[in-house]
Write a protein that holds these residues in place. Structure first.
Motif, PDB file in Angstrom:
ATOM      1  N   ALA A  52      12.907   0.492  10.455  1.00  0.00           N
ATOM      2  CA  ALA A  52      13.564   0.681   9.163  1.00  0.00           C
ATOM      3  C   ALA A  52      13.256  -0.432   8.162  1.00  0.00           C
ATOM      4  N   VAL A  53      13.116  -1.665   8.643  1.00  0.00           N
ATOM      5  CA  VAL A  53      12.933  -2.789   7.719  1.00  0.00           C
ATOM      6  C   VAL A  53      11.479  -3.170   7.485  1.00  0.00           C
ATOM      7  N   CYS A  54      10.547  -2.555   8.179  1.00  0.00           N
ATOM      8  CA  CYS A  54       9.134  -2.885   7.982  1.00  0.00           C
ATOM      9  C   CYS A  54       8.696  -2.463   6.580  1.00  0.00           C
ATOM     10  N   PRO A  55       8.318  -3.423   5.721  1.00  0.00           N
ATOM     11  CA  PRO A  55       7.950  -3.071   4.348  1.00  0.00           C
ATOM     12  C   PRO A  55       6.633  -2.299   4.234  1.00  0.00           C
ATOM     13  N   ALA A  56       5.822  -2.341   5.277  1.00  0.00           N
ATOM     14  CA  ALA A  56       4.521  -1.654   5.249  1.00  0.00           C
ATOM     15  C   ALA A  56       4.546  -0.331   6.000  1.00  0.00           C
ATOM     16  N   ALA A  57       5.701   0.011   6.574  1.00  0.00           N
ATOM     17  CA  ALA A  57       5.814   1.229   7.389  1.00  0.00           C
ATOM     18  C   ALA A  57       4.718   1.259   8.455  1.00  0.00           C
ATOM     19  N   ALA A  58       4.511   0.120   9.104  1.00  0.00           N
ATOM     20  CA  ALA A  58       3.454  -0.024  10.098  1.00  0.00           C
ATOM     21  C   ALA A  58       3.931   0.256  11.523  1.00  0.00           C
ATOM     22  N   ILE A  59       5.229   0.514  11.684  1.00  0.00           N
ATOM     23  CA  ILE A  59       5.807   0.719  13.015  1.00  0.00           C
ATOM     24  C   ILE A  59       6.436   2.097  13.068  1.00  0.00           C
ATOM     25  N   ARG A  60       6.262   2.761  14.197  1.00  0.00           N
ATOM     26  CA  ARG A  60       6.951   4.050  14.385  1.00  0.00           C
ATOM     27  C   ARG A  60       7.311   4.232  15.861  1.00  0.00           C
TER      28      ARG A  60
END
Length: 64
Positions: A52-60
């Motif tokens: 939720a907090v990853c600013p790059a949306a690099a984690i799922r």
């Protein structure tokens, strides 16, 4: 659940490490490193926070 990290999208903010230090770390350049791609159930809330907090949306999170 399986954690996927796109390190090439990482902007080295460190938010994932703050949220889930047992699952993520950073290299010398600050890029996220995935320590555990299948974390224990008790760590899933922390991983969801990291997503939720990853600013790059690099984690799922992926169900498997």
């Amino acid at each position: 659940m399986k954690v996927e990290l796109e390190a090439d999208r990482c902007v080295a903010s460190g938010q994932c490490v703050l949220a889930a230090m047992d699952v993520f770390d950073q290299d010398d350049a600050g890029i996220a490193i995935l320590l555990e791609d299948r974390p224990a159930d008790e760590l899933l809330d922390d991983v969801k926070e990291a997503v939720a907090v990853c600013p790059a949306a690099a984690i799922r999170l992926v169900e498997q």
